[in-house]
Write a protein that holds these residues in place. Sequence first.
Motif, PDB file in Angstrom:
ATOM      1  N   UNK A   5       0.854  -1.186   0.000  1.00  0.00           N
ATOM      2  CA  UNK A   5       0.000   0.000   0.000  1.00  0.00           C
ATOM      3  C   UNK A   5       0.885   1.230   0.000  1.00  0.00           C
ATOM      4  N   UNK A   6       0.320   2.339  -0.421  1.00  0.00           N
ATOM      5  CA  UNK A   6       1.058   3.593  -0.458  1.00  0.00           C
ATOM      6  C   UNK A   6       0.153   4.739  -0.031  1.00  0.00           C
ATOM      7  N   UNK A   7       0.804   5.869   0.273  1.00  0.00           N
ATOM      8  CA  UNK A   7       0.054   7.096   0.522  1.00  0.00           C
ATOM      9  C   UNK A   7      -0.346   7.302   1.967  1.00  0.00           C
ATOM     10  N   UNK A   8      -1.288   8.218   2.155  1.00  0.00           N
ATOM     11  CA  UNK A   8      -1.704   8.599   3.503  1.00  0.00           C
ATOM     12  C   UNK A   8      -2.341   7.446   4.265  1.00  0.00           C
ATOM     13  N   UNK A   9      -2.946   6.500   3.545  1.00  0.00           N
ATOM     14  CA  UNK A   9      -3.573   5.377   4.242  1.00  0.00           C
ATOM     15  C   UNK A   9      -2.546   4.529   4.981  1.00  0.00           C
TER      16      UNK A   9
END
Length: 381
Positions: A220-224
């Motif tokens: 997964x990537x990003x703010x999550x």
Amino acid sequence: MTAQPIPAAPDLDLLPSDVETDLRRSVRAVLAKTCPTEALVALADGTDEVSGPAWSALAHDLGLAALLVPEEHGGAGAGPREAAVVAEECGRACAPVPFLTSAVLATSLLVRLGAAEPLARLAEGTTAALVVPAGTGSVGAWARRAGVEVSGGRLVGEVRGVVGLPADLLLVPVPGPDGAALHMVPVDADGVTVSTHTSLDATRPVSDVRLDLEAGTPLATGDRVTAALDHALATAAGVLAAEQAGLAAWCLEQTVAHLSERRQFGRVVGGFQALKHRLADLYAEVGQASAVAAHAAAALAGETDVPVSVAVAQAFCSEVAVHAAEEAVQLHGGLGMTWESPVHLRLKRAKADHVLLGSPDAHRDALARLVDLPAPTPEAG
């Protein structure tokens, strides 16, 4: 200007359910059989005949590896309250098992990200370790202490002081200019080096992890990823408070039992007024720690006021566990000072847990920010 009223705290039920009571009974019975003191002491000499059987009994016989895994991924679909019950018993037994690091921390992270395939593997007993340094507990702290980066399409770096190894899978968070990424790496992959070194608590090893391999596609990537990491660390810190409360309760019980039998000057030692006072103070602290840990677990289960509840629990339970273990060692006399003593084992676990997911001072600082408590003003000279 009229001060704004403080919102009422949520009404949480802290009494154990029948399911939690039965779970506690089962876990305590299993750990009593699989974690004898002599086997725990042998860990310090490099002989491990306890961690494998103990984890197998918990993970497979009782199914606790899948405790927090959702039912659609083959798990039990339980919550933080049940996890806290298991952790409390692990604290009492000083169990050398990866329940906190794999079944709670790593699993909570993967649940938050909806990673179906890794969750199914963890439900079957595969273990995972989050590659962050010990002491990482506050929101955002993992990013400030990350030692791994993606360079030239490779995952490269070193993270020291990782707790939770040996494990089958490594969950490696990597901060970057476009947000965080989470990579999953088999521990036996080429380019992975794990060096375990001597730690204070032999029941919970500490390792250094070096990586130099192809990065591949992150889970997964990003703010999550950032939000999931912060949530998982908060969940683990709240469950760790239960472990600390269980350890403190064991120390109190064993000390009372010892002083009720030990005799000096023709009378039971526990009858001396000074010792009664110390035990009474400790009894009050342990009871408060149990209540605070239960409140944190209930807050996590209801996802209500989580940051404040977890900060309070860690700030308080960490110090109670250390104090209870220190009192147990002192009040057991010379017996408590010996390397083979079960109370000596608890002291080392309590001291290691004291900073495992952030020190009490770090959690007090976080709490002050959460409730908007201003820093003390320096006195005028």
